[in-house]
Design an enzyme around this catalytic site. Structure first.
Site, short mmCIF file in Angstrom:
data_model
loop_
_atom_site.label_atom_id
_atom_site.label_comp_id
_atom_site.label_asym_id
_atom_site.label_seq_id
_atom_site.Cartn_x
_atom_site.Cartn_y
_atom_site.Cartn_z
N TYR A 137 -27.60 25.08 7.89
CA TYR A 137 -28.71 25.57 8.33
C TYR A 137 -30.05 24.63 8.70
O TYR A 137 -30.50 24.20 7.59
CB TYR A 137 -29.23 26.83 7.81
N LYS A 165 -25.78 25.67 12.29
CA LYS A 165 -26.95 26.33 13.11
C LYS A 165 -28.19 25.68 13.15
O LYS A 165 -28.71 25.27 12.15
CB LYS A 165 -27.24 27.78 12.27
#
Length: 307
Positions: A137, A165
């Site tokens: 992330y 992400k």
């Protein structure tokens, strides 16, 4: 590492709270049904939109348990295990695995200043401790560290991560990451943007993790499906409608912080739509003021989400 290839629309699930700041089970079940019934392709539990860093171990466990029970395996569910230090992330990851999630979402350390090399070590220690796929992330606004292209490729080659992400806001760099991984079919790249999803999908992203997807999952699914069939005019039109809906995130400022205005905008909209019973956030975040609530009501009405 077991296979996990996320794709499509994977909303970061809002965590509804009771007035005494516990997880609101009835509302969370309603949210999960709302998402699945509108065609999302996965669930991201305990993300930034979920207020993950505000939640204690019990609240995190309750949110995971309730969401997984309601979803009943309909779509893959990954779980954010973010915390400032490696050992605390490992504790969260063990809890998430025990409760049955399909994968973990991990940032670099935050609060302690860290390096790219220490970030790789951080991921390797988590991966060694907990046998679940990891999605990296990238959210430097919160971690103060941008995951470099070289770091991402190194972690992929060491079999530490299966996806990314990207919430960095650096669309140029993300485009280059997509090029870096174009011949890696087992690696998924998802944009965290609500407003440039059509661009990202055209560039090769595999999906989207939109906080606004809690409010309008069907809109994001339509956008993704239009992109999948190559109908970029329809994708653009849906994106532009969603940008109009996205204006709900600005209605708390300057009364609240930008973060509380965003999450509060989502929760206020969901409250108005009858999805959650209460719209407050974790302390000390403040409620959207009354004028902002009315503006959100107007936006939802104008965009066809509230009748």
């Amino acid at each position: 590492m077991s296979a996990l290839k996320l794709h499509g629309i994977v909303p970061p699930v809002v965590t509804p709270l009771t007035p005494d700041y516990q997880v609101d089970e009835v509302s969370l079940r309603k949210v999960i049904r709302h998402l699945i019934d509108n065609g999302v392709h996965g669930l991201f539990l305990l993300g930034s939109t979920s207020e993950v860093v505000f939640l204690n171990a019990k609240q995190r466990a309750d949110a995971i348990r309730i969401a997984l029970d309601e979803a009943n395996g309909a779509v893959p569910a990954v779980c954010g295990v973010m915390d400032p230090t490696t050992d605390r992330v490992i504790e969260n990851a063990r809890q998430a695995k025990e409760l049955g999630v399909d994968g973990l979402v991990v940032t670099s350390q935050f609060y302690p200043r860290t390096s790219q090399n220490e970030t790789i070590v951080h991921f390797s220690m988590i991966r060694e401790a907990v046998d679940l796929p990891i999605v990296a992330y990238d959210i430097p606004v919160c971690t103060q560290l941008k995951l470099s292209r070289e770091t991402l490729m190194s972690m992929y080659e060491q079999k530490l991560i299966c996806g990314l992400k990207d919430s960095s806001g650096d669309d140029g760099n993300m485009r280059m990451v997509m090029k870096d991984f174009e011949d890696k079919p087992d690696f998924s790249i998802l944009t965290g943007s609500e407003t440039t999803v059509d661009y990202a999908l055209l560039g090769g992203a595999h999906g989207n993790v939109p906080g606004l997807g809690n409010v309008d999952p069907a809109g994001y699914v339509r956008l993704y499906e239009a992109a999948q069939r190559g109908d970029w005019d329809a994708a653009r039109a849906e994106q532009e409608r969603l940008i109009r809906v996205f204006q709900i995130v600005f209605q708390g400022v300057p009364h609240t912080s930008p973060n509380a205005s965003g999450v509060g905008g989502f929760k206020t909209a969901m409250h108005l739509m009858g999805l959650i019973s209460h719209r407050h956030m974790s302390r000390p975040n403040q409620l959207i003021p009354d004028a902002g609530v009315e503006k959100i009501r107007q936006i939802l009405t104008e965009t066809g989400l509230l009748h």
